[in-house]
Design a protein around this motif. Structure first.
Motif, PDB file in Angstrom:
ATOM      1  N   ALA A  92     -36.552  -6.531  83.516  1.00 33.00           N
ATOM      2  CA  ALA A  92     -35.763  -6.737  84.730  1.00 33.00           C
ATOM      3  C   ALA A  92     -34.290  -6.576  84.374  1.00 33.00           C
ATOM      4  O   ALA A  92     -33.807  -7.178  83.412  1.00 33.00           O
ATOM      5  CB  ALA A  92     -36.020  -8.134  85.299  1.00 33.00           C
ATOM      6  N   ASP A  93     -33.587  -5.779  85.126  1.00 30.62           N
ATOM      7  CA  ASP A  93     -32.190  -5.469  84.796  1.00 30.62           C
ATOM      8  C   ASP A  93     -31.315  -6.717  84.722  1.00 30.62           C
ATOM      9  O   ASP A  93     -30.376  -6.777  83.926  1.00 30.62           O
ATOM     10  CB  ASP A  93     -31.607  -4.502  85.832  1.00 30.62           C
ATOM     11  N   TYR A  94     -31.608  -7.715  85.549  1.00 31.50           N
ATOM     12  CA  TYR A  94     -30.747  -8.898  85.570  1.00 31.50           C
ATOM     13  C   TYR A  94     -31.037  -9.868  84.433  1.00 31.50           C
ATOM     14  O   TYR A  94     -30.259 -10.780  84.175  1.00 31.50           O
ATOM     15  CB  TYR A  94     -30.907  -9.642  86.912  1.00 31.50           C
ATOM     16  N   LEU A  95     -32.191  -9.720  83.772  1.00 29.57           N
ATOM     17  CA  LEU A  95     -32.641 -10.731  82.824  1.00 29.57           C
ATOM     18  C   LEU A  95     -32.872 -10.186  81.426  1.00 29.57           C
ATOM     19  O   LEU A  95     -32.230 -10.630  80.467  1.00 29.57           O
ATOM     20  CB  LEU A  95     -33.943 -11.376  83.340  1.00 29.57           C
ATOM     21  N   ASN A  96     -33.768  -9.226  81.301  1.00 30.76           N
ATOM     22  CA  ASN A  96     -34.162  -8.695  79.997  1.00 30.76           C
ATOM     23  C   ASN A  96     -34.227  -7.168  80.035  1.00 30.76           C
ATOM     24  O   ASN A  96     -35.293  -6.581  79.839  1.00 30.76           O
ATOM     25  CB  ASN A  96     -35.516  -9.266  79.565  1.00 30.76           C
ATOM     26  N   PRO A  97     -33.105  -6.520  80.304  1.00 26.19           N
ATOM     27  CA  PRO A  97     -33.136  -5.055  80.426  1.00 26.19           C
ATOM     28  C   PRO A  97     -33.654  -4.403  79.151  1.00 26.19           C
ATOM     29  O   PRO A  97     -33.533  -4.947  78.047  1.00 26.19           O
ATOM     30  CB  PRO A  97     -31.678  -4.697  80.692  1.00 26.19           C
ATOM     31  N   ALA A  98     -34.227  -3.234  79.315  1.00 30.18           N
ATOM     32  CA  ALA A  98     -34.783  -2.506  78.174  1.00 30.18           C
ATOM     33  C   ALA A  98     -33.730  -2.243  77.114  1.00 30.18           C
ATOM     34  O   ALA A  98     -34.042  -2.195  75.916  1.00 30.18           O
ATOM     35  CB  ALA A  98     -35.414  -1.204  78.655  1.00 30.18           C
ATOM     36  N   SER A  99     -32.482  -2.091  77.532  1.00 22.60           N
ATOM     37  CA  SER A  99     -31.412  -1.833  76.567  1.00 22.60           C
ATOM     38  C   SER A  99     -31.258  -2.984  75.589  1.00 22.60           C
ATOM     39  O   SER A  99     -30.968  -2.774  74.404  1.00 22.60           O
ATOM     40  CB  SER A  99     -30.082  -1.591  77.301  1.00 22.60           C
ATOM     41  N   GLN A 100     -31.477  -4.223  76.064  1.00 24.35           N
ATOM     42  CA  GLN A 100     -31.389  -5.371  75.157  1.00 24.35           C
ATOM     43  C   GLN A 100     -32.498  -5.329  74.123  1.00 24.35           C
ATOM     44  O   GLN A 100     -32.286  -5.636  72.943  1.00 24.35           O
ATOM     45  CB  GLN A 100     -31.461  -6.682  75.946  1.00 24.35           C
ATOM     46  N   ALA A 101     -33.691  -4.966  74.557  1.00 21.85           N
ATOM     47  CA  ALA A 101     -34.807  -4.881  73.608  1.00 21.85           C
ATOM     48  C   ALA A 101     -34.538  -3.813  72.556  1.00 21.85           C
ATOM     49  O   ALA A 101     -34.798  -4.020  71.364  1.00 21.85           O
ATOM     50  CB  ALA A 101     -36.105  -4.584  74.349  1.00 21.85           C
ATOM     51  N   SER A 102     -34.012  -2.672  72.975  1.00 21.81           N
ATOM     52  CA  SER A 102     -33.741  -1.594  72.018  1.00 21.81           C
ATOM     53  C   SER A 102     -32.631  -1.984  71.044  1.00 21.81           C
ATOM     54  O   SER A 102     -32.591  -1.485  69.921  1.00 21.81           O
ATOM     55  CB  SER A 102     -33.376  -0.306  72.759  1.00 21.81           C
ATOM     56  N   GLU A 103     -31.764  -2.884  71.479  1.00 21.69           N
ATOM     57  CA  GLU A 103     -30.696  -3.365  70.586  1.00 21.69           C
ATOM     58  C   GLU A 103     -31.167  -4.469  69.653  1.00 21.69           C
ATOM     59  O   GLU A 103     -30.434  -4.884  68.755  1.00 21.69           O
ATOM     60  CB  GLU A 103     -29.531  -3.890  71.429  1.00 21.69           C
ATOM     61  N   GLY A 104     -32.387  -4.962  69.882  1.00 19.36           N
ATOM     62  CA  GLY A 104     -32.942  -6.000  69.021  1.00 19.36           C
ATOM     63  C   GLY A 104     -32.741  -7.413  69.515  1.00 19.36           C
ATOM     64  O   GLY A 104     -32.990  -8.371  68.780  1.00 19.36           O
ATOM     65  N   THR A 105     -32.300  -7.583  70.769  1.00 16.61           N
ATOM     66  CA  THR A 105     -32.133  -8.933  71.309  1.00 16.61           C
ATOM     67  C   THR A 105     -33.500  -9.609  71.444  1.00 16.61           C
ATOM     68  O   THR A 105     -34.396  -9.063  72.092  1.00 16.61           O
ATOM     69  CB  THR A 105     -31.458  -8.889  72.692  1.00 16.61           C
TER      70      THR A 105
END
Length: 548
Positions: A377-390
């Motif tokens: 979800a863009d407001y909470l856990n966007p895919a970009s955060q996962a790819s950055e390792g968050t």
């Protein structure tokens, strides 16, 4: 101006301090003026919100709550008062939630009257009903920390250290199981949710391999879904049927597999069921092995089941919600041999790890499988955060908002250590076996099977022959009579269509003497029932003569 409160404006907001020089930046034009609420001027009260200003009130309130609990626990002389639902319901009819009490003493008095006076006290040695345990002190202290801070662990930006405490415990548990370096998991609300996750992953892994099927997450279930089957022992947990229904497969997708005399899955029967399913055009996708059935504490033959799952390319899930405590046992860890072969495992720390509800986990051998429950979800856990390792834990959980339940287990392990937890579980296992030896020669008690973990299933059966239906009614009455008197709380189940009673032992304070006292009361109430109710009916008298 003396006595005048400065009003914070948008212009003040745009001032930045650089060393000793105040820099003024022109305020941007906005259609809506920025205002900061002054609670004092507005009349809004915040004296009941937890914050630094109310820290003293928090401390005083907590001390009064702790004193109330301490006083009630010290005064408990039986596990339950025996109050009936209709009696308690009448009290709540007088409560108007639209009118607040406004005083903590009045609120605590009400809580004492409506809840604590008639609570079911699991710490009492004669509470032997369900898989409820007395809880460790460090876990209770952890709740006192997590509640006011109110951490939500779904995303890193709400949790920080809580994220890594949970992850470290997940890693510790997977290492104890032996799932390997790619293992992962998440805390859950309990075994029901963990089992749901297991069957979801098993379903979606299979469906992902169907040619031409894009995926369950985006396109729903394929036509083959109605033929998918999950195999589990005939005494497995009912949450499997609930999960199958939620997953669109239906209750009938769970195929019961026959057990041996000790209520362990019969692996020959399992193989026959797998082959029968395939002959009938059905598609077995998973086998659920149970490590600690609710009624009997039985542990299925995990190594043999693992071998069959490998041979037939089936997902193997181990429901160790109850028996997971053996992971920290120094005496009986070997009873879980084969659990390391599982694709997924359920563990309830709030059972055999002596933690407050809820505190459970779902573990998986291959962390990539958790992608089946991921949604960005863009407001909470966007895919970009996962790819950055968050490390956003929501990416591997069915839940979004989730309590920081991991701190309870963390503080327990850090203060007590795993071995001491294991000793507590070992103790109640030994208690069940001691109770079996003490009661097995009682001519008025019929024990169904020798205990395996810490449950004992039996029924009252007098030496004088009694018709089955009357005997069933007598045993149902016994449980009700014990509960109504409050002298003990025991469980019940049905075995081969007949009513049985059950001791579930998770309290190290319970003794064999306690269980012998309960057994005497069971026989007393049983005899009373037969005398006052059954023997007065002509039909019963005729049936009794026929049996003689």
């Amino acid at each position: 101006m003396p006595g005048t409160r400065h009003r914070h404006t948008a212009r003040d907001t745009n001032r930045t301090r650089k060393g000793d020089v105040m820099s003024h930046v022109a305020a941007p034009q906005t259609a809506i003026p920025i205002r900061f609420t002054d609670l004092t001027q507005s009349g809004l009260k915040d004296d009941q919100l937890f914050n630094a200003h109310n820290a003293d009130g928090y401390l005083q309130g907590m001390l009064r709550c702790v004193d109330l609990v301490k006083r009630k626990v010290a005064s408990v002389d039986r596990p339950f008062t025996g109050v009936l639902p209709e009696e308690m319901k009448a009290r709540f009819a007088l409560v108007d939630l639209d009118r607040h009490l406004g005083d903590l003493d009045a609120v605590l008095d009400e809580v004492e009257h409506l809840y604590l006076d008639d609570a079911v006290y699991f710490h009492h040695p004669r509470y032997v009903a369900h898989l409820n345990c007395p809880v460790t002190l460090p876990a209770i202290l952890a709740e006192a920390i997590t509640a006011p801070i109110n951490t939500a662990v779904e995303t890193w930006d709400q949790s920080a250290g809580g994220t890594f405490i949970e992850q470290h415990l997940i890693d510790w548990t997977t290492q104890r199981i032996g799932l390997g370096p790619r293992a992962d998991g998440a805390f859950t609300s309990g075994g029901t949710q963990s089992n749901l996750m297991a069957l979801l992953l098993a379903r979606d892994r299979y469906c992902a391999g169907i040619e031409g099927h894009i995926g369950n997450q985006t396109h729903g279930l394929p036509a083959e879904a109605g033929r998918l089957r999950i195999l589990a022992s005939q005494v497995s947990h009912f949450s499997l049927q609930k999960a199958a229904a939620l997953l669109g497969l239906g209750h009938n997708a769970v195929v019961p597999v026959a057990c041996d005399a000790n209520y362990r899955m019969d692996t020959r029967a399992l193989e026959r069921e797998i082959e029968r399913c395939r002959r009938d055009g059905l598609i077995p996708v998973a086998v659920v092995a149970t490590a600690g059935t609710t009624d009997f504490g039985s542990i299925d033959p995990l190594n043999d089941i693992a071998a069959l799952c490998r041979r037939h390319a089936l997902w193997m899930h181990v429901d160790a919600a109850y028996g997971g405590g053996l992971l920290v046992s120094t005496r009986h860890r070997h009873w879980l041999a084969g659990i390391e072969c599982a694709d997924s495992v359920s563990v309830d720390y709030h059972k055999s790890f002596f933690q407050p509800v809820s505190c459970s986990a779902f573990l998986v051998r291959d962390r990539r499988m958790l992608g089946h429950v991921t949604y960005h979800a863009d407001y909470l856990n966007p895919a970009s955060q996962a790819s950055e390792g968050t490390p956003d834990l929501v990416n591997k959980s069915l839940q979004t908002t989730r309590r920081f339940d991991a701190l309870k287990l963390w503080m327990t392990l850090r203060l007590m250590g795993a071995d001491q937890l294991g000793e507590l579980f070992d103790h109640v296992i030994a208690l069940a076996h001691d109770a079996y030896r003490a009661l097995q020669d009682d001519s008025e008690l019929e024990i169904a099977v020798a205990p395996q973990l810490s449950t004992l299933v039996f029924r009252y059966r007098p030496e004088t022959p009694v018709p089955d239906d009357v005997l069933d009614a007598a045993n149902a009455y016994i449980r009700q009579a014990l509960s109504r008197s409050g002298e003990a709380v025991i469980a019940a189940t049905r075995l081969d269509g007949h009513q049985f009673l059950k001791f579930t032992l998770l309290n190290p304070e319970t003794s064999v003497a306690d269980l012998q006292v309960i057994a005497e009361r069971i026989k007393h109430h049983g005899a009373n029932y037969l005398t006052r109710h059954a023997l007065t009916t002509p039909a019963h008298a005729r049936a009794t003569r026929a049996l003689s």
